[in-house]
Write a protein that holds these residues in place. Structure first.
Motif, PDB file in Angstrom:
ATOM      1  N   VAL A  30       0.998  -1.203  -0.025  1.00 52.30           N
ATOM      2  CA  VAL A  30      -0.107   0.153   0.092  1.00 52.30           C
ATOM      3  C   VAL A  30       0.691   1.179  -0.120  1.00 52.30           C
ATOM      4  N   GLU A  31       1.895   1.403   0.657  1.00 49.95           N
ATOM      5  CA  GLU A  31       2.728   2.296   0.837  1.00 49.95           C
ATOM      6  C   GLU A  31       3.647   2.565  -0.580  1.00 49.95           C
ATOM      7  N   THR A  32       3.992   1.435  -0.852  1.00 52.60           N
ATOM      8  CA  THR A  32       4.772   1.755  -2.280  1.00 52.60           C
ATOM      9  C   THR A  32       3.998   2.178  -3.282  1.00 52.60           C
ATOM     10  N   LEU A  33       2.616   1.908  -3.307  1.00 52.30           N
ATOM     11  CA  LEU A  33       1.574   2.471  -4.338  1.00 52.30           C
ATOM     12  C   LEU A  33       1.240   4.063  -4.062  1.00 52.30           C
ATOM     13  N   VAL A  34       1.410   4.339  -2.955  1.00 50.12           N
ATOM     14  CA  VAL A  34       1.139   5.772  -2.288  1.00 50.12           C
ATOM     15  C   VAL A  34       2.389   6.496  -2.799  1.00 50.12           C
ATOM     16  N   VAL A  35       3.848   6.111  -2.776  1.00 55.16           N
ATOM     17  CA  VAL A  35       4.784   6.465  -2.955  1.00 55.16           C
ATOM     18  C   VAL A  35       4.879   6.688  -4.483  1.00 55.16           C
ATOM     19  N   PHE A  36       4.652   5.785  -5.547  1.00 58.56           N
ATOM     20  CA  PHE A  36       4.499   5.676  -6.747  1.00 58.56           C
ATOM     21  C   PHE A  36       3.697   6.796  -7.233  1.00 58.56           C
ATOM     22  N   VAL A  37       2.596   6.759  -6.781  1.00 63.09           N
ATOM     23  CA  VAL A  37       1.583   7.848  -7.268  1.00 63.09           C
ATOM     24  C   VAL A  37       1.799   9.185  -6.770  1.00 63.09           C
ATOM     25  N   PHE A  38       2.538   9.441  -5.433  1.00 58.88           N
ATOM     26  CA  PHE A  38       3.072  10.570  -5.240  1.00 58.88           C
ATOM     27  C   PHE A  38       4.320  11.194  -5.984  1.00 58.88           C
ATOM     28  N   LEU A  39       5.019  10.228  -6.424  1.00 59.12           N
ATOM     29  CA  LEU A  39       6.248  10.501  -7.145  1.00 59.12           C
ATOM     30  C   LEU A  39       5.992  10.884  -8.580  1.00 59.12           C
ATOM     31  N   GLY A  43       6.361  14.659  -9.654  1.00 56.65           N
ATOM     32  CA  GLY A  43       7.591  14.607 -10.593  1.00 56.65           C
ATOM     33  C   GLY A  43       7.113  15.060 -11.894  1.00 56.65           C
ATOM     34  N   ALA A  44       5.681  15.174 -12.052  1.00 57.98           N
ATOM     35  CA  ALA A  44       5.254  15.984 -13.460  1.00 57.98           C
ATOM     36  C   ALA A  44       5.060  17.242 -13.159  1.00 57.98           C
ATOM     37  N   VAL A  45       4.701  17.737 -12.000  1.00 58.52           N
ATOM     38  CA  VAL A  45       4.677  19.061 -11.741  1.00 58.52           C
ATOM     39  C   VAL A  45       5.945  19.763 -11.755  1.00 58.52           C
ATOM     40  N   VAL A  46       6.992  19.106 -10.953  1.00 56.50           N
ATOM     41  CA  VAL A  46       8.320  19.682 -10.929  1.00 56.50           C
ATOM     42  C   VAL A  46       9.220  19.701 -12.142  1.00 56.50           C
ATOM     43  N   GLY A  47       8.905  18.680 -12.994  1.00 57.12           N
ATOM     44  CA  GLY A  47       9.440  18.466 -14.321  1.00 57.12           C
ATOM     45  C   GLY A  47       8.979  19.874 -15.285  1.00 57.12           C
ATOM     46  N   PHE A  48       7.385  19.908 -15.310  1.00 57.69           N
ATOM     47  CA  PHE A  48       6.856  21.149 -16.081  1.00 57.69           C
ATOM     48  C   PHE A  48       7.391  22.364 -15.511  1.00 57.69           C
ATOM     49  N   PHE A  53      17.093  20.081 -15.287  1.00 53.55           N
ATOM     50  CA  PHE A  53      18.280  19.485 -14.504  1.00 53.55           C
ATOM     51  C   PHE A  53      18.188  19.561 -13.087  1.00 53.55           C
ATOM     52  N   PRO A  54      18.006  20.691 -12.494  1.00 55.42           N
ATOM     53  CA  PRO A  54      17.749  20.913 -11.117  1.00 55.42           C
ATOM     54  C   PRO A  54      16.348  19.845 -10.888  1.00 55.42           C
ATOM     55  N   ALA A  55      15.708  20.075 -11.587  1.00 61.81           N
ATOM     56  CA  ALA A  55      14.370  19.249 -11.470  1.00 61.81           C
ATOM     57  C   ALA A  55      14.315  17.698 -11.189  1.00 61.81           C
ATOM     58  N   ALA A  58      17.258  16.267 -10.468  1.00 63.76           N
ATOM     59  CA  ALA A  58      18.031  15.944  -9.338  1.00 63.76           C
ATOM     60  C   ALA A  58      17.063  15.876  -8.023  1.00 63.76           C
ATOM     61  N   ILE A  59      16.180  16.912  -8.054  1.00 61.69           N
ATOM     62  CA  ILE A  59      15.082  17.084  -7.006  1.00 61.69           C
ATOM     63  C   ILE A  59      14.183  15.765  -6.884  1.00 61.69           C
ATOM     64  N   ILE A  60      13.803  15.144  -7.967  1.00 61.27           N
ATOM     65  CA  ILE A  60      13.086  14.009  -8.119  1.00 61.27           C
ATOM     66  C   ILE A  60      13.859  12.906  -7.781  1.00 61.27           C
ATOM     67  N   THR A  61      15.130  12.618  -8.168  1.00 58.00           N
ATOM     68  CA  THR A  61      15.916  11.712  -7.727  1.00 58.00           C
ATOM     69  C   THR A  61      15.933  11.633  -6.443  1.00 58.00           C
ATOM     70  N   LEU A  62      16.285  12.801  -5.643  1.00 61.62           N
ATOM     71  CA  LEU A  62      16.511  12.825  -4.228  1.00 61.62           C
ATOM     72  C   LEU A  62      15.180  12.587  -3.515  1.00 61.62           C
ATOM     73  N   ALA A  63      13.888  12.967  -3.968  1.00 62.45           N
ATOM     74  CA  ALA A  63      12.768  12.550  -3.454  1.00 62.45           C
ATOM     75  C   ALA A  63      12.766  11.237  -3.418  1.00 62.45           C
ATOM     76  N   THR A  64      12.890  10.680  -4.625  1.00 59.46           N
ATOM     77  CA  THR A  64      12.493   9.213  -4.749  1.00 59.46           C
ATOM     78  C   THR A  64      13.525   8.478  -3.744  1.00 59.46           C
ATOM     79  N   HIS A  65      14.729   8.921  -3.513  1.00 63.50           N
ATOM     80  CA  HIS A  65      15.540   7.855  -2.654  1.00 63.50           C
ATOM     81  C   HIS A  65      15.434   7.943  -1.131  1.00 63.50           C
ATOM     82  N   HIS A  66      14.880   9.321  -0.910  1.00 63.60           N
ATOM     83  CA  HIS A  66      14.257   9.750   0.635  1.00 63.60           C
ATOM     84  C   HIS A  66      13.129   8.871   0.712  1.00 63.60           C
ATOM     85  N   LEU A  67      12.167   8.759  -0.067  1.00 66.53           N
ATOM     86  CA  LEU A  67      10.803   8.018   0.067  1.00 66.53           C
ATOM     87  C   LEU A  67      11.075   6.523   0.303  1.00 66.53           C
TER      88      LEU A  67
END
Length: 149
Positions: free
Chosen positions: A82-91, A95-100, A111-113, A115-124
């Motif tokens: 369940v938590e993995t699904l929540v993390v996937f949907v959240f990312l 990620g779409a908003v930050v990338g846009f 490029f900074p976007a 990096a932010i998405i990658t750091l957020a992924t590993h933190h989660l």
């Protein structure tokens, strides 16, 4: 990428074999496209579920081969699906908003976007691991520290 390539070839074949000239295969194209988009979403979700514990184990153990431990993946997903699904949907959503926003910054912000998405992924992923351990999951053996030369 292989799945997307096969999807594009299938769609071109469906449109190409339609009789009647230009525009005759649009209905078939749209139906096939919707079906293949749903299939692609399912494949992406399945890969995200399997790759989350694999990436986590590879990163923490700092070894590639032990990351593919099937018992660990099964145990992790049985306790954390369940938590993995929540993390996937959240990312996906953030990620779409930050990338846009990165694209809006004259494409330089991508490029900074990224990096932010990658750091957020590993933190989660690490938060998932901590929760997994609290639920009685097996700890990942860490690589021993090497003495400084």
């Amino acid at each position: 990428m292989i799945f997307i390539g096969v999807k594009m070839i299938l769609m071109m074949l469906v449109v190409g074999v339609q009789p009647g000239g230009r525009g005759a295969g649009q209905e078939a194209f749209m139906i096939l496209n919707m079906f293949l988009q749903l299939a692609q979403l399912g494949v992406s979700l399945a890969l995200a579920f399997v790759l989350a514990p694999v990436n986590l184990r590879a990163g923490l153990s700092q070894e590639f081969a032990p990351a593919f431990s099937l018992p660990f993946v099964k145990d992790f997903l049985s306790k954390m699906w369940v938590e993995t699904l929540v993390v996937f949907v959240f990312l996906v959503a953030t990620g779409a908003v930050v990338g846009f926003l990165g694209v809006l910054a004259c494409c330089v912000g991508v490029f900074p976007a990224a990096a932010i998405i990658t750091l957020a992924t590993h933190h989660l992923y690490y938060q998932l691991y901590e929760l997994y351990l609290r639920r009685g999951g097996q700890a990942i053996p860490l690589k021993p520290l090497q003495p400084a030369a």
